[in-house]
Design a protein around this motif. Sequence first.
Motif, short mmCIF file in Angstrom:
data_model
loop_
_atom_site.label_atom_id
_atom_site.label_comp_id
_atom_site.label_asym_id
_atom_site.label_seq_id
_atom_site.Cartn_x
_atom_site.Cartn_y
_atom_site.Cartn_z
N ASP A 41 25.97 67.45 30.15
CA ASP A 41 26.20 67.49 31.14
C ASP A 41 27.00 68.60 31.39
O ASP A 41 27.34 68.36 32.34
CB ASP A 41 26.35 65.84 31.07
CG ASP A 41 28.30 65.35 30.21
OD1 ASP A 41 28.65 67.01 29.51
OD2 ASP A 41 28.64 64.56 30.36
N HIS A 43 30.56 69.00 30.78
CA HIS A 43 31.39 68.36 31.05
C HIS A 43 32.91 69.46 30.20
O HIS A 43 31.24 69.51 28.86
CB HIS A 43 31.56 67.63 31.32
CG HIS A 43 32.04 66.36 29.75
ND1 HIS A 43 31.58 65.33 29.39
CD2 HIS A 43 32.91 66.52 28.92
CE1 HIS A 43 31.80 65.14 28.17
NE2 HIS A 43 33.03 65.45 27.75
N ALA A 58 31.17 66.35 34.73
CA ALA A 58 29.61 67.01 34.09
C ALA A 58 29.21 68.32 35.10
O ALA A 58 29.22 68.01 36.52
CB ALA A 58 28.40 65.96 35.00
N SER A 59 28.51 68.92 35.16
CA SER A 59 28.58 70.34 35.03
C SER A 59 27.34 70.19 35.63
O SER A 59 26.44 71.43 36.86
CB SER A 59 28.94 71.29 34.69
OG SER A 59 28.66 71.99 33.99
N HIS A 60 25.77 69.65 35.44
CA HIS A 60 25.02 69.80 35.10
C HIS A 60 24.15 68.19 34.91
O HIS A 60 24.42 67.16 34.47
CB HIS A 60 24.25 70.83 34.71
CG HIS A 60 24.17 70.88 33.23
ND1 HIS A 60 23.66 69.83 32.55
CD2 HIS A 60 25.10 71.69 32.56
CE1 HIS A 60 23.82 70.40 31.00
NE2 HIS A 60 25.40 71.13 31.35
N GLU A 61 22.37 68.47 35.64
CA GLU A 61 22.04 66.88 35.17
C GLU A 61 22.06 66.88 33.58
O GLU A 61 21.56 67.86 32.84
CB GLU A 61 20.90 67.16 35.54
CG GLU A 61 20.91 67.11 37.38
CD GLU A 61 21.10 66.08 38.04
OE1 GLU A 61 20.94 64.56 37.32
OE2 GLU A 61 22.60 65.98 38.82
N PRO A 62 21.54 66.22 32.91
CA PRO A 62 22.28 65.41 31.93
C PRO A 62 20.54 66.68 31.42
O PRO A 62 19.86 66.22 32.17
CB PRO A 62 21.09 64.15 31.49
CG PRO A 62 22.40 63.42 32.76
CD PRO A 62 21.78 64.75 33.86
N MET A 63 20.91 67.10 29.89
CA MET A 63 20.00 67.76 29.09
C MET A 63 19.75 66.86 27.92
O MET A 63 20.86 66.39 27.06
CB MET A 63 19.95 69.40 28.82
CG MET A 63 20.45 70.57 29.66
SD MET A 63 20.95 71.65 29.67
CE MET A 63 21.47 72.07 31.08
N THR A 64 18.61 66.86 27.40
CA THR A 64 17.97 66.37 26.21
C THR A 64 18.47 67.41 24.69
O THR A 64 18.08 68.89 24.95
CB THR A 64 16.78 66.57 26.02
OG1 THR A 64 16.68 65.05 26.74
CG2 THR A 64 16.60 65.66 24.85
#
Length: 132
Positions: A41, A43, A58-64
């Motif tokens: 995310d 952070h 968090a600096s962006h949408e969650p990534m897998t």
Amino acid sequence: MFTIEQIKTAHSQVKSGADFPAYIQEIKKLGVTTYDVFVADGHSDYYGDNHYKASSPASHEPMTIGDTVDAEQFKKGLKEHQQGKTDYPTFMAMCATCGIEKWTVFLDKMRCIYYDKAGNEILVEEIPRPIN
């Protein structure tokens, strides 16, 4: 002690991976001793003396994060980022794809260690001193 706002101000001067060494020197002056960046995310957790900790949002949408580490592709992408060929969002996406969960920067040792989801060290890198 330092604040996330102070760190954000220092980070605003970073335009590419090439600016990273100067950024490290700036936050070191603020009192940061170590920090973790979480790819999922974006952070970060920043640590100082006497168990001080400050966390960024968090600096962006969650990534897998990929289950399989592609160390060679990661090293190639890291080198390109450090040469200023990619922006930070592109770098983060590449880390996720290559199975990098986080990295830890040790300011006293001027070292950055990249880890996979199991906590294995994937790459240990010396941080160059900035050229003044």
